[in-house]
Design a protein around this motif. Structure first.
Motif, short mmCIF file in Angstrom:
data_model
loop_
_atom_site.label_atom_id
_atom_site.label_comp_id
_atom_site.label_asym_id
_atom_site.label_seq_id
_atom_site.Cartn_x
_atom_site.Cartn_y
_atom_site.Cartn_z
N ASN A 182 0.83 -1.21 0.00
CA ASN A 182 0.00 0.00 0.00
C ASN A 182 0.86 1.26 0.00
OD1 ASN A 182 -2.86 -1.07 0.39
ND2 ASN A 182 -1.79 -2.06 2.09
N PHE A 183 0.43 2.25 -0.77
CA PHE A 183 1.08 3.56 -0.79
C PHE A 183 0.20 4.57 -0.07
CE2 PHE A 183 3.44 1.58 -4.16
CZ PHE A 183 4.67 2.23 -4.17
N ASP A 184 0.84 5.56 0.56
CA ASP A 184 0.12 6.63 1.23
C ASP A 184 0.64 7.96 0.71
OD1 ASP A 184 -1.67 7.79 3.14
OD2 ASP A 184 0.06 8.23 4.40
N ASN A 185 -0.28 8.83 0.28
CA ASN A 185 0.04 10.17 -0.20
C ASN A 185 0.85 10.15 -1.50
OD1 ASN A 185 -0.39 12.95 0.22
ND2 ASN A 185 1.63 13.24 1.13
N LEU A 186 0.60 9.17 -2.36
CA LEU A 186 1.34 9.08 -3.62
C LEU A 186 1.07 10.28 -4.53
CD1 LEU A 186 3.35 7.28 -5.10
CD2 LEU A 186 1.43 6.07 -6.15
N ASP A 187 -0.03 10.97 -4.32
CA ASP A 187 -0.32 12.18 -5.11
C ASP A 187 0.71 13.27 -4.87
OD1 ASP A 187 -2.56 11.02 -6.18
OD2 ASP A 187 -3.98 11.98 -4.79
N ALA A 188 1.43 13.19 -3.74
CA ALA A 188 2.47 14.18 -3.42
C ALA A 188 3.85 13.72 -3.87
CB ALA A 188 2.48 14.44 -1.92
N PHE A 189 3.89 12.68 -4.69
CA PHE A 189 5.16 12.11 -5.16
C PHE A 189 6.11 13.18 -5.69
CE2 PHE A 189 7.72 10.50 -8.72
CZ PHE A 189 8.38 9.44 -8.12
N GLY A 190 7.34 13.20 -5.14
CA GLY A 190 8.38 14.09 -5.64
C GLY A 190 8.25 15.54 -5.25
N GLN A 191 7.33 15.87 -4.36
CA GLN A 191 7.13 17.26 -3.97
C GLN A 191 7.91 17.59 -2.70
OE1 GLN A 191 3.01 18.60 -4.04
NE2 GLN A 191 2.47 16.97 -5.47
N VAL A 192 8.54 18.75 -2.68
CA VAL A 192 9.37 19.16 -1.56
C VAL A 192 8.55 19.24 -0.27
CG1 VAL A 192 10.77 21.04 -0.61
CG2 VAL A 192 10.96 20.42 -3.03
N GLY A 193 9.09 18.63 0.78
CA GLY A 193 8.48 18.73 2.10
C GLY A 193 7.23 17.90 2.29
N LYS A 194 6.86 17.09 1.30
CA LYS A 194 5.66 16.26 1.41
C LYS A 194 6.05 14.79 1.40
CE LYS A 194 2.57 19.66 -0.66
NZ LYS A 194 1.53 19.91 -1.70
N PRO A 195 5.86 14.09 2.51
CA PRO A 195 6.28 12.69 2.59
C PRO A 195 5.36 11.76 1.81
CG PRO A 195 5.14 13.30 4.59
CD PRO A 195 5.26 14.55 3.78
N VAL A 196 5.96 10.73 1.24
CA VAL A 196 5.23 9.63 0.62
C VAL A 196 5.72 8.35 1.29
CG1 VAL A 196 4.85 8.31 -1.50
CG2 VAL A 196 4.96 10.80 -1.59
N SER A 197 4.81 7.49 1.65
CA SER A 197 5.21 6.26 2.31
C SER A 197 4.54 5.06 1.66
CB SER A 197 4.88 6.30 3.80
OG SER A 197 3.49 6.45 4.00
N ALA A 198 5.11 3.89 1.91
CA ALA A 198 4.57 2.64 1.38
C ALA A 198 4.92 1.52 2.34
CB ALA A 198 5.14 2.35 0.00
N THR A 199 4.06 0.51 2.37
CA THR A 199 4.29 -0.63 3.25
C THR A 199 4.12 -1.94 2.48
OG1 THR A 199 1.96 -0.69 3.92
CG2 THR A 199 3.46 0.60 5.28
#
Length: 238
Positions: free
Chosen positions: A149-166
């Motif tokens: 699962n990915f979380d916040n993938l819409d923020a991929f590659g954006q400064v200061g915005k974390p993207v996580s996956a499990t």
């Protein structure tokens, strides 16, 4: 007068180059045995190097050994007639490289396939990861199907915005892109890097990331955490 030591070193270098070339030829020939395939999408990765990851430029990892875990989501993909759009996967690995330009020596690899993919898609990825195109990564220690699962993938590659996956309970990767110096609203990026197949990479940091499976126990916190756009392809008749 040329010393015997110099001659020996020169011959050793030549033989190493020949061996590497033969390995590439053999891998290319074997890849023709599988269907044409392609994977394009986004990936987040955590590794044991500092944020200024030398591997991106073809240099040696910190302490000569890289330990990593990466998770990808395919935007457009195919293995033969099987469409792989939306499929998620994970890769754990280790490789050695002592000097810049040296071919990495892969010492460990394991693959993870999202359990929510269709049976056909899971079989396609299993064949791909254990087939000719990935043989250079070494014999897989394990290939498992787990929830990815990915979380916040819409923020991929954006400064200061974390993207996580499990991946199930065995791995978490959380990355935060860092700003570049020319325009602090945009991430520090590398294009056309040394690692083939990665078209764009935003440098960043990890936090609270780990991988625990296949006898390995990696912890990543404040180390290199990268966001990649990847495009891989292979197989098919030559």
């Amino acid at each position: 007068m040329t010393s015997m030591k110099t001659i020996h070193q020169t011959l050793k270098t030549i033989l190493t180059i020949i061996a590497a070339a033969l390995g590439v030829m053999q891998t290319t020939a074997r890849a023709a045995e599988e269907p044409a395939w392609s994977l394009e999408g986004k990936m987040v990765s955590a590794d044991s190097c500092g944020v200024d990851c030398h591997c991106i430029l073809g240099g040696p990892p910190d302490n000569g050994l890289c330990k990593f875990f990466a998770m990808g989501q395919v935007d457009n993909g195919r293995y033969g007639d099987v469409k792989l759009d939306g499929v998620k996967f994970g890769i754990a690995g280790e490789f050695l490289r002592k000097i810049i330009g040296e071919m990495p020596k892969n010492t460990f690899v394991a693959y993870y396939i999202d359990s929510s993919a269709s049976a056909e898609q899971k079989e396609a990825l299993r064949k791909l990861f254990t087939g000719p195109s990935f043989v250079a990564q070494g014999q897989a220690t394990e290939v498992k199907e787990l929830a990815i699962n990915f979380d916040n993938l819409d923020a991929f590659g954006q400064v200061g915005k974390p993207v996580s996956a499990t991946v199930g309970e065995i791995a978490t990767v959380k990355v935060m892109p860092i700003a570049g110096g020319t325009d602090p609203t945009k991430p520090m990026t590398v294009e056309n890097e040394a690692e083939a197949g990665f078209k764009w990479t935003a440098l960043g940091k990890t936090s609270n990331s780990f991988y625990r499976s296949a006898g390995k126990d990696y912890k990543f916190d404040g180390t290199s955490g990268e966001s990649h756009r990847f495009a891989w392809k292979g197989g098919g008749k030559k």
